[in-house]
Design an enzyme around this catalytic site. Structure first.
Site, PDB file in Angstrom:
ATOM      1  N   HIS A  28     -18.130  91.925  15.768  1.00  0.00           N
ATOM      2  CA  HIS A  28     -17.362  91.892  17.014  1.00  0.00           C
ATOM      3  C   HIS A  28     -15.901  91.622  16.669  1.00  0.00           C
ATOM      4  O   HIS A  28     -15.485  90.454  16.563  1.00  0.00           O
ATOM      5  CB  HIS A  28     -17.896  90.807  17.953  1.00  0.00           C
ATOM      6  CG  HIS A  28     -19.254  91.110  18.515  1.00  0.00           C
ATOM      7  ND1 HIS A  28     -20.413  90.909  17.789  1.00  0.00           N
ATOM      8  CD2 HIS A  28     -19.649  91.607  19.722  1.00  0.00           C
ATOM      9  CE1 HIS A  28     -21.450  91.262  18.529  1.00  0.00           C
ATOM     10  NE2 HIS A  28     -21.015  91.679  19.707  1.00  0.00           N
ATOM     11  N   HIS A 259     -14.485  95.078  21.776  1.00  0.00           N
ATOM     12  CA  HIS A 259     -15.364  93.911  21.861  1.00  0.00           C
ATOM     13  C   HIS A 259     -16.390  93.903  20.730  1.00  0.00           C
ATOM     14  O   HIS A 259     -16.453  92.958  19.938  1.00  0.00           O
ATOM     15  CB  HIS A 259     -16.077  93.874  23.215  1.00  0.00           C
ATOM     16  CG  HIS A 259     -17.160  92.845  23.282  1.00  0.00           C
ATOM     17  ND1 HIS A 259     -16.904  91.499  23.402  1.00  0.00           N
ATOM     18  CD2 HIS A 259     -18.520  92.953  23.222  1.00  0.00           C
ATOM     19  CE1 HIS A 259     -18.047  90.826  23.420  1.00  0.00           C
ATOM     20  NE2 HIS A 259     -19.043  91.688  23.311  1.00  0.00           N
ATOM     21  N   GLU A 407     -28.700  71.121  35.516  1.00  0.00           N
ATOM     22  CA  GLU A 407     -29.638  70.968  34.400  1.00  0.00           C
ATOM     23  C   GLU A 407     -29.183  71.715  33.150  1.00  0.00           C
ATOM     24  O   GLU A 407     -29.338  71.215  32.031  1.00  0.00           O
ATOM     25  CB  GLU A 407     -31.038  71.461  34.795  1.00  0.00           C
ATOM     26  CG  GLU A 407     -31.760  70.593  35.797  1.00  0.00           C
ATOM     27  CD  GLU A 407     -31.506  71.014  37.240  1.00  0.00           C
ATOM     28  OE1 GLU A 407     -32.167  70.479  38.138  1.00  0.00           O
ATOM     29  OE2 GLU A 407     -30.633  71.885  37.446  1.00  0.00           O
ATOM     30  N   HIS A 469     -43.147  73.505  42.685  1.00  0.00           N
ATOM     31  CA  HIS A 469     -42.831  72.365  41.839  1.00  0.00           C
ATOM     32  C   HIS A 469     -43.987  71.969  40.920  1.00  0.00           C
ATOM     33  O   HIS A 469     -43.942  70.906  40.300  1.00  0.00           O
ATOM     34  CB  HIS A 469     -42.419  71.170  42.706  1.00  0.00           C
ATOM     35  CG  HIS A 469     -41.027  71.286  43.257  1.00  0.00           C
ATOM     36  ND1 HIS A 469     -40.598  72.379  43.961  1.00  0.00           N
ATOM     37  CD2 HIS A 469     -39.957  70.445  43.172  1.00  0.00           C
ATOM     38  CE1 HIS A 469     -39.331  72.210  44.310  1.00  0.00           C
ATOM     39  NE2 HIS A 469     -38.916  71.051  43.836  1.00  0.00           N
TER      40      HIS A 469
END
Length: 663
Positions: A28, A259, A407, A469
């Site tokens: 890259h 890129h 999270e 859940h």
């Protein structure tokens, strides 16, 4: 400061990168060529490091968050004098066994702080490093810990959701020693940035409390000046560096093809003409190399001064720092766990589950002063804060991070703290939310850092919250991850043993998985060695004749297996129960040990409130399994276990069918 033109120093990065990428046949080139001046300013003017001692504890940390541009990092490390990144390693870019892998792979001795590649991970790692530095500076003093964390980030890092999580949280925590250098090249792999984004990036950062500057990313002096201003501001800093992707290769610079597109020999030749670089492939002129080495050598006075202060420390303080640097836990850290085992075994009460884990962590926090806990807006249900104060601008020595509902950022920040060293980081959330952390957990396992991922609400046992859940498939998913130790204790005694085994596992992460509900005791003895550390052990022996049935279980289902054994033993069927809190640890036992625990000549039945996947390794494809075959439902815990047939009678019946003549 060197007399060598900084533009030539930046071009040394460019040509090492493009020569290596051309030789490898892929890579890259966009970031190494576009960010050469940015990193020249950082490494030669500001970054504190010592190539002769890559793991100097008080070094600045640098994270290449856009890890696909790895040749930028390798060129910087080679030019700065890191021994492991030799010119031969640069030549061997992307070859099997080379330090210069396709994406940076955690190797602190080579100057590579963390593994990056999945975009966004690196910036969260950097935030975690900044938390660790802040905490340690507050605890140990600025004479020993006084460094900064820098991350080079791309548009992709900031487009990922974790990017905004980190921007928001780092600003709130006022991590003033954290600096992001944004490669603002206005190009993505698909094309112009505006095909998918019109954000005012500076405004995003400012609204979250960051110090923001905008500079020409190809002006070394401008970037260096901005870095100086960032050091003087108490807020975290973002420097927007406007750049041209792939700068230096006329065919692709400023275009999407820069890129990850191929670099051909004709491109490197054209770049040499365009930039006036008269030197052949992989050749750095002595004056430019010397200028780069001087950039690292400028830190010698700081390094020597730090070593002098270290040598003058009182013995106790020196021993503390040496322990933290080596990643060793305090002497006697296991004692509170062993005391807890004895108390839990003696009580005979229903305990276990996440409450036992919280009780254990409360004691561990006293024994391990570098332990840092935290949760994503779940302090109440998980209870892993207790007497710990909240980390933040008002209390930089706090040992509990309120992550908010972030999270993913939490998981990656834990990795940053673990990679930084000197702290023992843990984060706790519900097991069903572990998928939000999964990219970070995978990289923790890949890096071999001892991050501690703690989970509660592990099964249909959570009851009325329902199938959204109830994580029936998550145990199998986590067990599939290499180098991840997954612990699921059956009661309070096993909880303490699993915590002890997880903390002793310094070569990789651990996932500790607990029920929401209290669990009946299955262990009434607590003395002797840590049985859970073996991974699996015989909890109840077969009695009354030749061993015929082996029941295997983890967590809350161990009690069900014991009840099933009672039924079978009453019917004259000698039955053992094997608790298997950690498959990965059991796998490491020798074949004879495994065969003694799970005899091959018996009927084998496993019970777990999760899917069967993975269990055939232990029960065989003809073994019996009692568990889940689909998602859960909403209802009381006891009714759900009965509804899905996860009962002692169902386990006994599964064994009976396999004992029958045609079974």
């Amino acid at each position: 400061m060197s007399d060598v033109d900084s533009r030539l120093m930046a071009n040394a990065i460019r040509f090492l990168a493009m020569d290596a990428i051309e030789r490898a046949g892929d890579g890259h080139p966009g970031a190494p060529l576009g960010c050469a001046e940015i990193t020249t300013a950082l490494f030669t003017r500001h970054l504190r490091f010592n190539p002769a001692d890559p793991q100097w504890f008080d070094r600045d940390r640098f994270v290449l968050s856009n890890g696909h541009g790895s040749m930028l990092l390798y060129a910087l490390l080679h030019l700065s004098g890191y021994e492991r990144i030799s010119i031969d390693e640069i030549r061997n870019f992307r070859t099997l066994g080379a330090h210069c892998a396709g994406h940076p792979e955690h190797d602190p001795q080579a100057g590579i702080e963390v593994t990056t590649g999945p975009l966004g991970q690196g910036i969260a790692n950097a935030a975690g490093m900044a938390v660790a530095e802040t905490f340690l500076r507050t605890w140990l003093g600025a004479d020993l810990v006084d460094h900064r964390t820098y991350a080079l980030v791309g548009d992709g890092c900031l487009q990922e959701g974790i990017g905004q999580e980190v921007i928001s949280l780092a600003g709130h925590l006022r991590l003033g020693r954290l600096t992001f250098l944004w490669d603002d090249n206005q190009i993505t792999d698909d094309g112009s940035l505006d095909i998918a984004q019109r954000d005012d990036m500076g405004a995003r950062f400012r609204l979250s409390g960051w110090h923001v500057q905008e500079v020409d990313g190809h002006d070394v002096e401008a970037v260096a000046a901005a870095l100086l201003l960032a050091r003087q501001d108490p807020r975290p800093s973002m420097i927007a560096c406007r750049t041209i992707i792939g700068r230096g290769i006329p065919r692709v610079q400023g275009q999407r093809g820069a890129h990850g597109g191929r670099v051909f020999a004709a491109d490197t030749a054209a770049a040499r003409d365009y930039l006036g670089w008269e030197h052949g492939p992989f050749i750095i002129p002595p004056d430019i190399r010397a200028a780069w080495r001087a950039g690292g050598a400028r830190n010698a006075p700081d390094y020597d001064s730090w070593q002098t202060r270290l040598a003058a420390l009182p013995t106790e303080r020196r021993q503390l720092l040496d322990r933290l640097r080596a990643g060793r836990l305090p002497e006697g850290w296991e004692r509170p766990l062993r005391a807890w085992r004895e108390e839990a075994a003696a009580s005979g009460l229903r305990q276990g589950g996440i409450n036992s884990s919280a009780d254990i962590v409360e004691r561990l926090a006293e024994a391990i002063p570098e332990l840092i806990s935290g949760a994503p807006d779940l302090e109440g249900p998980t209870q892993h804060k207790r007497r710990l104060s909240a980390f933040g601008a008002g209390d930089p020595g706090g040992r509990y991070v309120h992550y908010g509902v972030r999270e993913h950022a939490m998981g990656a920040m834990l990795n940053g703290m673990a990679a930084h060293g000197g702290v023992v980081p843990l984060g706790v959330t519900y097991l069903v939310f572990s998928d939000y952390e999964r990219p970070a957990m995978r990289l923790a396992a890949m890096m071999g850092v001892p991050s501690l991922f703690v989970f509660s609400h592990d099964s249909i046992g959570i009851g009325r919250n329902g199938p959204t859940h109830q994580p029936v498939e998550f145990l199998a998913s986590l067990r599939a991850m290499p180098n991840m130790h997954v612990f699921r204790p059956a009661d309070a005694v096993e909880a303490a043993e699993c915590w002890e085994a997880a903390l002793a596992n310094r070569g990789g992460p651990s996932a500790l998985i607990f029920s929401r509900q209290l669990l009946p005791p299955v262990r009434r003895e607590a003395g002797g060695p840590n049985r859970s550390a073996l991974g699996a052990y015989v909890l109840a022996e077969a009695e009354g004749g030749p061993h015929r049935v082996t029941l295997l279980a983890t967590g809350s289902e161990v009690a069900i297996a014991l009840a099933a054994r009672t039924i079978l033993q009453a019917e004259g069927v000698p039955t053992s129960v094997v608790s298997m809190p950690c498959w990965e640890a059991f796998e490491k036992q020798d074949a004879a040990t495994r065969a003694a625990v799970i005899p091959r000549g018996t009927v084998r039945v496993a019970v777990e409130a999760a899917i069967r996947q993975g269990w055939d390794r232990w029960i065989g494809e003809d073994g019996g399994f009692v568990g889940m075959s689909g998602f859960g439902a909403s209802g009381p815990e006891a009714e759900l276990f009965a509804h899905f047939g996860i009962t002692a009678e169902a386990v006994a019946e599964t064994a009976r069918r396999r004992l029958a003549p045609n079974g």
